[in-house]
Write an enzyme that holds these catalytic residues in place. Structure first.
Site, PDB file in Angstrom:
ATOM      1  N   ARG A  40      52.468  -8.532  54.275  1.00  0.00           N
ATOM      2  CA  ARG A  40      51.648  -9.690  53.925  1.00  0.00           C
ATOM      3  C   ARG A  40      50.321  -9.624  54.666  1.00  0.00           C
ATOM      4  O   ARG A  40      50.268  -9.323  55.859  1.00  0.00           O
ATOM      5  CB  ARG A  40      52.368 -10.994  54.268  1.00  0.00           C
ATOM      6  CG  ARG A  40      53.678 -11.164  53.514  1.00  0.00           C
ATOM      7  CD  ARG A  40      54.364 -12.474  53.815  1.00  0.00           C
ATOM      8  NE  ARG A  40      55.683 -12.530  53.190  1.00  0.00           N
ATOM      9  CZ  ARG A  40      56.541 -13.538  53.307  1.00  0.00           C
ATOM     10  NH1 ARG A  40      56.219 -14.588  54.050  1.00  0.00           N
ATOM     11  NH2 ARG A  40      57.710 -13.496  52.697  1.00  0.00           N
ATOM     12  N   ARG A  83      54.236 -13.806  63.196  1.00  0.00           N
ATOM     13  CA  ARG A  83      53.404 -13.675  61.993  1.00  0.00           C
ATOM     14  C   ARG A  83      52.780 -12.281  61.968  1.00  0.00           C
ATOM     15  O   ARG A  83      51.713 -12.050  62.510  1.00  0.00           O
ATOM     16  CB  ARG A  83      52.324 -14.763  61.974  1.00  0.00           C
ATOM     17  CG  ARG A  83      51.733 -15.009  60.580  1.00  0.00           C
ATOM     18  CD  ARG A  83      50.769 -16.180  60.631  1.00  0.00           C
ATOM     19  NE  ARG A  83      51.433 -17.416  60.989  1.00  0.00           N
ATOM     20  CZ  ARG A  83      52.100 -18.187  60.142  1.00  0.00           C
ATOM     21  NH1 ARG A  83      52.175 -17.847  58.871  1.00  0.00           N
ATOM     22  NH2 ARG A  83      52.678 -19.296  60.535  1.00  0.00           N
ATOM     23  N   GLU A 120      60.350 -21.569  62.010  1.00  0.00           N
ATOM     24  CA  GLU A 120      60.988 -21.202  60.742  1.00  0.00           C
ATOM     25  C   GLU A 120      61.549 -19.785  60.790  1.00  0.00           C
ATOM     26  O   GLU A 120      60.876 -18.857  61.234  1.00  0.00           O
ATOM     27  CB  GLU A 120      59.975 -21.303  59.599  1.00  0.00           C
ATOM     28  CG  GLU A 120      60.527 -20.871  58.256  1.00  0.00           C
ATOM     29  CD  GLU A 120      59.448 -20.461  57.268  1.00  0.00           C
ATOM     30  OE1 GLU A 120      59.760 -19.683  56.351  1.00  0.00           O
ATOM     31  OE2 GLU A 120      58.284 -20.901  57.422  1.00  0.00           O
ATOM     32  N   SER A 160      63.593 -19.781  54.558  1.00  0.00           N
ATOM     33  CA  SER A 160      63.338 -20.820  53.562  1.00  0.00           C
ATOM     34  C   SER A 160      64.283 -20.575  52.399  1.00  0.00           C
ATOM     35  O   SER A 160      64.295 -19.475  51.836  1.00  0.00           O
ATOM     36  CB  SER A 160      61.888 -20.777  53.068  1.00  0.00           C
ATOM     37  OG  SER A 160      61.003 -21.260  54.044  1.00  0.00           O
ATOM     38  N   ARG A 212      62.083 -12.318  63.554  1.00  0.00           N
ATOM     39  CA  ARG A 212      62.149 -13.637  64.178  1.00  0.00           C
ATOM     40  C   ARG A 212      63.516 -13.871  64.821  1.00  0.00           C
ATOM     41  O   ARG A 212      63.619 -14.557  65.839  1.00  0.00           O
ATOM     42  CB  ARG A 212      61.829 -14.724  63.156  1.00  0.00           C
ATOM     43  CG  ARG A 212      60.382 -14.661  62.670  1.00  0.00           C
ATOM     44  CD  ARG A 212      59.992 -15.849  61.829  1.00  0.00           C
ATOM     45  NE  ARG A 212      58.593 -15.744  61.396  1.00  0.00           N
ATOM     46  CZ  ARG A 212      57.866 -16.729  60.904  1.00  0.00           C
ATOM     47  NH1 ARG A 212      58.398 -17.936  60.780  1.00  0.00           N
ATOM     48  NH2 ARG A 212      56.617 -16.545  60.538  1.00  0.00           N
TER      49      ARG A 212
END
Length: 430
Positions: free
Chosen positions: A261, A276, A352, A355, A394
């Protein structure tokens, strides 16, 4: 993608859904172009009917030996007019499609109203937050002190926001991947896949990454190829433009892949550590279901994802995303947020880690994924769901922060010891 007929028949409901999302969309042009489309279709249909009738007349004239030249010339003009109108219709239909693929999904009635992540609704907390007799460090400090993470050399190799795992760090990342895949395949009933890490624009459009989020993607120069931002993209599209049998639903797929990303729009956020990154590892869960079972399957998907954290004994909380934080393709999303005691200068913070979303038929309509029920002729669109099971980097970071010791070492969670060849602690032996 929302159905055009549905939008027209439920315009106020759709407008209200967009208002909840703070999405400014003017449907006037859509309705105007749809009227033009219907007018063109009617004209074309009338001219084709006329051509068919006259063609029969021409055949009769020729059969009787009469001259049909003038009528044939008229029909040539009619055929040219049909070609011209077909081109106009094609342009209108493409314009309609380009509009529809930019419209987000409608939030489910259960989704709370809100502007951003501060207004998400807390649903559940799990686990006790560990109290340390020392100041808890963030994972990047722990990892670098142990020699299992090296961000400086990763930046030399590539640039900012790329990780380099070393030694037991690389082993721990691999252990987490295998642990997650084993659990989801052996206990949760998912079929493991190993999809391409590069997909085309049609596949990206199917799940909603294109055209709206192109700036977040890495594209291969000169080719219709993109690096995947998540394996949701290839797995959801496995049955693109196919009609499958109801008997194989629900389809449950899982995959480990690296994800890529550009993180456009996140400048200055989470510049340290593994939170990130431009490249990161993830185990993804995808389901294709019948419409009437999709919300039950969402709850099951959530349970499958959070089971990983429970087995690793990592505290977490579940929130339902509010309308202002909801993803483009989702109608409802739960976020799982893991406790990170070293974040926020040692005060700790939930971050987070997954999701879990139900997209209804939004993606299936874009990708052309349909199913046929027994004894029914007309196919229907499946419902698609996806969720991280989990974001591996994460999870790695959460283990470092939650299992850190006063001497700088990190205890390996019991569930991972078999995947670490019996290793129970990571120490700095230098």
């Amino acid at each position: 993608m929302l159905d055009l007929k549905y939008i027209k028949n439920n315009l106020e409901l759709v407008k209200n859904g967009m208002k909840k999302r703070k999405a400014k969309i003017d449907f006037a042009s859509l309705l105007e172009n749809d009227d033009k489309r219907k007018t063109l279709l009617l004209k074309i249909e009338e001219l084709r009917h006329k051509r068919n009738v006259v063609s029969d007349d021409i055949a009769k004239l020729k059969k009787s030996g009469k001259d049909a030249t003038s009528i044939i010339e008229q029909m040539r003009d009619v055929s040219e007019t049909i070609k011209k109108l077909d081109k106009e219709l094609s342009v209108i239909e493409e314009t309609l499609h380009e509009f529809l693929v930019t419209v987000p999904n409608i939030p489910h009635a259960d989704v709370p109203m809100g502007n951003d992540d501060t207004e998400n609704r807390l649903e559940q907390t799990y686990g006790d937050l560990k109290e340390f007799s020392f100041n808890a460090k963030p994972h990047w400090e722990i990892g670098e002190n142990l020699g299992i993470l090296d961000f400086a050399r990763a930046a030399k190799l590539t640039g900012a926001r790329f990780p380099l795992y070393l030694g037991l760090g690389a082993r721990l990342e691999r252990a987490l991947i295998n642990f997650m895949l084993d659990l989801h395949t052996s206990e949760h009933g998912y079929t493991e896949t190993l999809p391409p890490f590069i997909v085309n624009s049609a596949t990206m459009t199917g799940t909603g990454q294109l055209p709206k989020f192109e700036e977040d993607l890495f594209k291969l120069k000169g080719l219709d190829y993109y690096l995947i931002p998540t394996s949701e993209v290839p797995m959801t599209n496995i049955y693109a433009n196919e009609i499958i049998d109801e008997s194989i639903l629900p389809c449950k797929f899982t995959a480990y892949t690296p994800c890529f990303r550009s993180e456009a729009g996140s400048y200055g956020r989470d510049t340290k550590g593994l939170i990130r990154q431009h490249q990161f590892n993830k185990v993804e869960l995808v389901k294709l279901t019948t419409p009437e079972t999709s919300f039950d399957e969402l709850e099951s998907l959530l349970a499958n994802a959070k089971k990983i954290l429970e087995l690793l004994e990592l505290p977490y909380q579940i929130v339902t995303l509010c309308t202002g934080d909801l993803g483009f393709s989702a109608t409802k999303t739960y976020d799982i947020e893991v406790w990170m005691p070293g974040q926020d200068d040692g005060k700790g913070k939930y971050r987070e880690i997954s999701s879990c979303s139900n997209c209804l038929d939004f993606q299936a309509r874009r990708a052309g994924i349909r199913f046929r029920r027994k004894d029914k002729k007309k196919p229907e669109f499946v419902h698609t769901l996806n969720g991280s099971g989990l974001a591996v980097g994460r999870t790695f970071a959460a283990i470092l922060e939650n299992y850190q010791q006063a001497d700088g070492s990190v205890i390996i969670p019991d569930a991972l010891i078999p995947y670490m060849a019996g290793q129970k602690v990571i120490k700095n032996d230098a």
